[in-house]
Write a protein that holds these residues in place. Structure first.
Motif, mmCIF file in Angstrom:
data_model
loop_
_atom_site.group_PDB
_atom_site.id
_atom_site.type_symbol
_atom_site.label_atom_id
_atom_site.label_comp_id
_atom_site.label_asym_id
_atom_site.label_seq_id
_atom_site.Cartn_x
_atom_site.Cartn_y
_atom_site.Cartn_z
ATOM 1 N N MET A 270 113.303 -92.932 -41.615
ATOM 2 C CA MET A 270 112.761 -91.620 -41.238
ATOM 3 C C MET A 270 111.989 -90.980 -42.379
ATOM 4 O O MET A 270 110.941 -90.347 -42.158
ATOM 5 C CB MET A 270 113.894 -90.708 -40.778
ATOM 6 N N LEU A 274 108.197 -89.923 -42.022
ATOM 7 C CA LEU A 274 107.815 -88.513 -42.212
ATOM 8 C C LEU A 274 106.757 -88.374 -43.292
ATOM 9 O O LEU A 274 105.798 -87.583 -43.163
ATOM 10 C CB LEU A 274 109.044 -87.677 -42.565
ATOM 11 N N LEU A 277 103.502 -89.411 -41.788
ATOM 12 C CA LEU A 277 102.984 -88.389 -40.883
ATOM 13 C C LEU A 277 102.454 -87.199 -41.667
ATOM 14 O O LEU A 277 101.413 -86.611 -41.314
ATOM 15 C CB LEU A 277 104.093 -87.945 -39.919
ATOM 16 N N ARG A 287 101.451 -92.173 -33.185
ATOM 17 C CA ARG A 287 102.517 -91.269 -33.625
ATOM 18 C C ARG A 287 103.733 -91.307 -32.696
ATOM 19 O O ARG A 287 104.871 -91.172 -33.130
ATOM 20 C CB ARG A 287 101.968 -89.847 -33.718
ATOM 21 N N GLN A 288 103.483 -91.469 -31.399
ATOM 22 C CA GLN A 288 104.603 -91.465 -30.453
ATOM 23 C C GLN A 288 105.602 -92.580 -30.761
ATOM 24 O O GLN A 288 106.813 -92.390 -30.655
ATOM 25 C CB GLN A 288 104.071 -91.600 -29.025
ATOM 26 N N TYR A 290 106.224 -93.775 -33.681
ATOM 27 C CA TYR A 290 106.976 -93.358 -34.864
ATOM 28 C C TYR A 290 108.047 -92.346 -34.469
ATOM 29 O O TYR A 290 109.202 -92.376 -34.963
ATOM 30 C CB TYR A 290 106.032 -92.768 -35.912
ATOM 31 N N TYR A 291 107.685 -91.430 -33.583
ATOM 32 C CA TYR A 291 108.668 -90.435 -33.122
ATOM 33 C C TYR A 291 109.838 -91.098 -32.391
ATOM 34 O O TYR A 291 111.002 -90.707 -32.556
ATOM 35 C CB TYR A 291 107.996 -89.416 -32.200
ATOM 36 N N ASP A 292 109.525 -92.104 -31.589
ATOM 37 C CA ASP A 292 110.587 -92.803 -30.863
ATOM 38 C C ASP A 292 111.565 -93.491 -31.830
ATOM 39 O O ASP A 292 112.787 -93.448 -31.636
ATOM 40 C CB ASP A 292 109.985 -93.845 -29.911
ATOM 41 N N MET A 294 112.165 -92.651 -34.971
ATOM 42 C CA MET A 294 112.913 -91.608 -35.679
ATOM 43 C C MET A 294 114.002 -91.025 -34.786
ATOM 44 O O MET A 294 115.128 -90.733 -35.240
ATOM 45 C CB MET A 294 111.947 -90.511 -36.160
ATOM 46 N N TYR A 295 113.697 -90.896 -33.498
ATOM 47 C CA TYR A 295 114.695 -90.367 -32.562
ATOM 48 C C TYR A 295 115.872 -91.340 -32.432
ATOM 49 O O TYR A 295 117.036 -90.931 -32.423
ATOM 50 C CB TYR A 295 114.042 -90.125 -31.203
#
Length: 475
Positions: A270, A274, A277, A287-288, A290-292, A294-295
């Motif tokens: 993460m 981050l 980003l 980016r999506q 990467y968000y997935d 991190m989630y």
């Protein structure tokens, strides 16, 4: 130990010597008393019998003539006793010896009165110039109710002083022998006591340094033997405790290493995402993804924290179950649906089998679902291209839930340890499978809170079967 040795020897020696001296002293006093009493009584009976013999020879007359005088002298030599004859007034009127100076003297009035009443009188006298004590007896002189006076017989208690001297000498020698014997006995006893105590002291010192394999070789069946046996038993228990402590420390260290690794990996991921980003290095369309990621990592850390909190509460008995009668079929179907997609992705078939009408389970539904989920999660995680079967049925007063998989299995050694609080078994798992080793520890605690039972059967390469018994209510 030298000081203890001396102290034991000194105490035993003093105790034995006091006992021997006091014992021999008491025996000596009793010997002297009984010997003196026996000799005096025997001489007394002899003199009384001799006095009655003298009276039998002179009782037919109130006067002592020459004939009676000769009889007195004869009896004097026969009895080896001086004989006095006194009248009713207490005056000595005749003696058994010609040169006796006691003629004309008076006998004590109290003695005269008792003799005139027909009584015998005994007294023990000691005369100046005589080394031996004298025994005197007085018997009535006369016939039946006609008492003319009294007959006095004096005789020495020969041999009494010699017996007393012999007794003293015997007591002295016995005391000396007793002291020598007690010294030898105390030396032996102190050695038999101090030697095993030295072994116990050395063994205890080694145990104090952490050597719990030390044992005391004392086979005596006394208090010291019991003490040695108790210390050996204590050492055995301490060795087991120390072994258990080391094992738990190793498990805890492994757990801390695993948990730190499990936390560091998502945190590092993460942090890197981050930073990328923040620096604008990631294009908008990527980016999506990467968000997935991190989630997912955040979800994994939350699960770690939840497991830790649950385990701490279970250990501290801070969890209270809200138990009531539930239909287990609904929870089992929900669990199957929850893990079905993940199982299908691994080409694993997930089956639910309900054998007959199920009883109502008396359980906390949230915790019951947590038990099933933890076991299913492990089954899916360690099964590749196989099948997992959930079976529910009634067994006596329990609801029996069986979760069987065809995965990689658990070794016999690991089967004994999987329930440990901080144990994480590596069953040949792949590196992508994340876990903390807390799930089964939580499951066991929750099942025990339900007053239920759980066991595991497994073979490497064949699969694993968990069976859970939860109390039920019929009808």
């Amino acid at each position: 130990m030298l000081g203890m040795n001396k102290s034991i020897f000194r105490r035993l020696l003093i105790s034995y010597m006091i006992t021997i001296v006091v014992g021999i002293g008491i025996v000596g006093i009793l010997m002297f008393y009984f010997t003196n009493s026996y000799m005096t009584n025997a001489k007394q009976e002899e003199l009384l019998r001799q006095g009655r013999t003298v009276n039998a020879n002179i009782q037919d007359t109130m006067f002592i003539n020459d004939e009676k005088q000769e009889i007195l002298e004869f009896l004097d030599h026969s009895f080896d006793a001086r004989i006095w004859i006194f009248n009713k007034d207490g005056k000595i009127i005749a003696t058994s010896t010609q040169d006796e100076v006691s003629i004309g003297k008076s006998v004590a009035t109290s003695i005269v009165e008792r003799v005139l009443r027909g009584e015998n009188v005994v007294s023990r006298l000691k005369f100046e110039g005589l080394s031996e004590p004298m025994l005197s007896v007085v018997v009535p002189w006369g016939k039946k109710d006609h008492v003319y006076g009294g007959i006095v017989l004096h005789a020495p208690l020969r041999g009494l002083n010699e017996i007393i001297a012999k007794t003293r000498e015997t007591i002295l020698w016995a005391t000396l022998f007793g002291m020598l014997f007690s010294t030898a006995m105390v030396s032996y006893l102190s050695w038999t006591i101090s030697r095993p105590l030295q072994q116990i002291d050395r063994a205890a010192a080694r145990m104090a340094l952490g050597n719990f394999e030390e044992r005391i070789d004392i086979s005596s069946e006394d208090e010291i033997g019991d003490l040695a046996g108790t210390i050996n038993m204590m050492a055995k228990k301490l060795a087991k405790i120390d072994e258990e402590r080391q094992r738990i420390d190793n498990i805890r260290n492994d757990f801390l290493a695993n948990i730190s690794h499990e936390l560091r990996t998502p945190l590092t991921t993460m942090q890197g995402f981050l930073e990328a980003l923040q620096d604008g290095l990631i294009e908008e369309e990527a980016r999506q993804k990467y968000y997935d990621v991190m989630y997912d990592e955040t979800t994994h850390m939350n699960r770690l924290v939840d497991d830790l909190m649950d385990l701490i509460k279970l250990e501290n008995k801070e969890i209270t179950l809200s138990k009531y009668h539930i239909d287990p079929k609904t929870i089992l179907e929900k669990a199957k649906m929850k893990f079905e997609r993940e199982a299908n992705e691994k080409e694993v078939e997930l089956h639910l089998m309900i054998n007959g009408p199920l009883p109502k389970a008396y359980t906390d539904p949230v915790r019951f679902e947590q038990i099933i989920n933890n076991l299913l999660k492990n089954a899916v995680k360690f099964t590749e291209q196989g099948e997992i079967t959930i079976t529910a049925e009634e067994e006596e007063d329990y609801l029996l839930v069986t979760i069987a998989d065809s995965g990689i299995g658990i070794s016999e050694m690991d089967q004994e340890l999987i329930w440990e609080r901080f144990y994480k078994v590596d069953r040949g798992r792949s590196r992508q499978n994340k876990g903390t080793g807390l799930g089964l520890a939580i499951v066991k605690k929750l099942v025990e809170l339900h007053d239920g039972k759980i066991n595991v059967e497994s073979k490497i390469g064949k699969g694993t079967t968990f069976k859970i018994w939860i109390p039920s209510v019929k009808g």
